[in-house]
Scaffold this active site. Structure first.
Site, short mmCIF file in Angstrom:
data_model
loop_
_atom_site.label_atom_id
_atom_site.label_comp_id
_atom_site.label_asym_id
_atom_site.label_seq_id
_atom_site.Cartn_x
_atom_site.Cartn_y
_atom_site.Cartn_z
N ASP A 1 -0.01 1.56 16.37
CA ASP A 1 1.25 1.40 15.65
C ASP A 1 1.15 0.15 14.78
OD1 ASP A 1 4.25 2.41 15.75
OD2 ASP A 1 4.30 0.23 15.68
N ASN B 1 8.59 -2.64 5.16
CA ASN B 1 9.32 -1.77 4.24
C ASN B 1 10.51 -2.51 3.63
OD1 ASN B 1 7.93 0.61 4.01
ND2 ASN B 1 8.88 1.55 5.81
N ASP C 1 4.21 3.10 1.75
CA ASP C 1 3.32 4.26 1.70
C ASP C 1 1.89 3.84 1.41
OD1 ASP C 1 5.47 5.84 2.24
OD2 ASP C 1 5.76 6.55 0.17
N GLU D 1 4.88 5.21 11.24
CA GLU D 1 3.79 4.25 11.17
C GLU D 1 2.87 4.35 12.38
OE1 GLU D 1 7.19 2.07 13.24
OE2 GLU D 1 6.91 3.64 11.76
#
Length: 522
Positions: A382, A390, A399, A426
């Site tokens: 992760d 973000n 992305d 993620e």
């Protein structure tokens, strides 16, 4: 001037068309032969199957018949044995006669197969019967069963040819036992008459075709009972039939397709000799009845195949032209199929495998691991503080970050069997077949370091750059393992790593009965 049919300028065109015509003819002939051959094989296999089913049914039927006959005669035999012991101990004098008559009547009523029970003295005269009154007549000294016991000292039950009862004219099958005095001399005969109608009713409980037969006979071939009942055949010998001549000497039970000794009809016969008595039961179904359904299917299949061959001949030339179009369409379909498969099994953003392919691969590797007794490892990873990333840099940058991490996974998974997966958001997974926990931990460490080496700036991370947390789990599949439990344990190791401070790899160990965290910060 008109062009000649054999004009050299038209020869190339004629030569090009000629192979197509040959190909069409060869195609039609080949397809016709194949269809005819397949039809023959299918019909032959279907016929064998129908005959095999009929053989099994015939064997089961004769087994049931034998068991019924065995039980019928055994019940009568047991009753007679007890009566013989009683008579030999107490005699059958005037004092004992009334009581014996009541016992005979009661025993005859208890066994529905019995016509009656009869006691004869050493001269063959009637002494006691299960009926209220003694029959009138000259006795039974002329009967086969009486002569048998006169001449044989055996105390075993004897089953003789079917006879008409002198009591009421009913057809019966006699089962008798010898009675001796205290010195072992012949004292008389005890007879139990088995109703032939009892076997007739039993035979009628089974479904047979119009040409089917069932019979009960002595092992010497003497016919005792038969369906359909034919009085003229009762007591006749069928010892020259193939069952008695060929089959019975080699095996006490079996099935065979034979021509009837009585009427010449070809039937599938099942036969079985009784274990305790010199009797044989047999049931037969005519071959025409067995193969009736097959004949109808054969006709229908032949018509269908003939129509198909006709259709192939009519459309043979069209087939040649359609092959080329079909090849082009098939090529396009394969290309589209590959594209659809890529879309269905891979993540569109990262190009990694998606969860569908991951789940399918888990099933395959579990099965392979169970067969080969080799470990399967899973790494769940992760991105640390990805939400902050973000929020700080936007979803487009997020992305791009996912794409770079995916590239790291592809680089670290060097074997063809290794599978890198975007598990969701993620979170990623790496499936490592034939890899123990140490190997999984080493690859996890390589992934963690490679992400750090990317130097992806992350202001929301305590380290100032992007890091990942990884959880590892490995085991040897047994064949009944749950993929969900496998993923949950690797996920549990991941959360152990995150709870321990992130930017590390952890291994979930269950050997001691509880979760143990093993860190790898190298």
């Amino acid at each position: 001037m008109p062009i000649s049919l054999h004009d050299p300028q038209q020869a190339p065109g004629a030569l090009k068309r000629l192979p197509l015509r040959k190909a069409a003819v060869l195609f039609i002939v080949a397809v016709s032969l194949c269809l005819s051959g397949l039809l023959y094989l299918q019909l032959e296999q279907s016929q064998r199957q129908d005959l095999a089913v009929a053989q099994a049914a015939s064997s089961n039927l004769t087994r049931a018949m034998a068991q019924q006959a065995e039980d019928t005669f055994l019940a009568a035999d047991l009753v007679m044995t007890s009566l013989v012991d009683w008579i030999e101990d107490d005699g059958y004098g005037a004092v004992q006669k009334p009581r014996l008559q009541r016992i005979f009547a009661r025993r005859a009523q208890q066994l529905t197969q019995l016509h009656g029970i009869f006691l004869f003295d050493r001269e063959g005269q009637w002494v006691i019967t299960s009926f209220a009154e003694l029959p009138r007549g000259n006795g039974v000294a002329d009967r086969e069963y009486f002569k048998f016991h006169q001449q044989n000292a055996s105390t075993l039950a004897h089953i003789g040819p079917a006879i008409r009862s002198r009591e009421n004219g009913e057809w019966i099958i006699p089962i008798s036992k010898r009675i001796n005095d205290r010195a072992g001399n012949f004292e008389g005969v005890l007879l139990a008459g088995i109703k032939m109608s009892y076997f007739d009713q039993f035979f009628k409980s089974f479904s047979l075709d119009d040409n089917g037969i069932m019979f009960l006979a002595l092992t010497d071939g003497t016919l005792l009972a038969r369906r359909p009942f034919d009085e003229s055949l009762i007591g006749t010998s069928v010892a020259r039939g193939q069952i008695f001549q060929t089959l019975l000497p080699n095996a006490p039970a079996g099935t065979a397709m034979l021509n009837s000794y009585v009427d010449g009809t070809e039937r599938l016969y099942g036969y079985r000799q009784l274990a305790s008595y010199p009797l044989l039961v047999s049931a037969a179904t005519s071959r025409d009845t067995i193969l009736k359904g097959w004949s109808e299917r054969a006709f229908q299949s032949s018509v269908i195949v003939a129509l198909v061959i006709l259709g192939v001949g009519l459309f043979g030339w069209v087939f040649i032209h359609q092959v080329r179009n079909g090849e082009r369409i098939e090529k396009n379909l394969r290309k589209a199929q590959r594209a659809l498969e890529q879309i269905a099994t891979h993540d569109s953003l990262t190009g990694l495998a998606n969860r569908r392919l991951f789940e399918r691969s888990l099933e395959i590797e579990f099965a392979r691991g169970a067969r080969q007794v080799s470990p399967v490892s899973l790494i769940m990873l992760d991105i640390d503080f990805f939400k902050r990333y973000n929020d700080a840099y936007g979803h487009v940058a997020g992305d791009q970050c996912l794409t770079q991490v995916a590239q790291v996974l592809r680089t670290c998974c060097q074997r063809k069997s290794d599978l890198a997966v975007r598990y969701g958001g993620e979170e990623f997974a790496v499936l490592l077949p034939d890899t123990d926990i140490n190997g999984a931990l080493a690859i996890a460490g390589q992934i963690r370091r490679s992400v750090i080496d990317k130097h992806i700036v992350h202001s929301g991370s305590p380290t100032g750059y992007l890091t990942v947390s990884l959880g590892c789990y490995a085991f040897i599949p047994s064949g009944n393992d749950s993929p969900e439990a496998f993923i949950q344990r690797a996920d549990a190791a991941l959360y152990q790593a995150k709870n321990a401070g992130r930017n590390r790899a952890a291994v979930l160990s269950l050997d001691s009965g509880f979760a143990e965290l093993m860190r790898s910060d190298r």
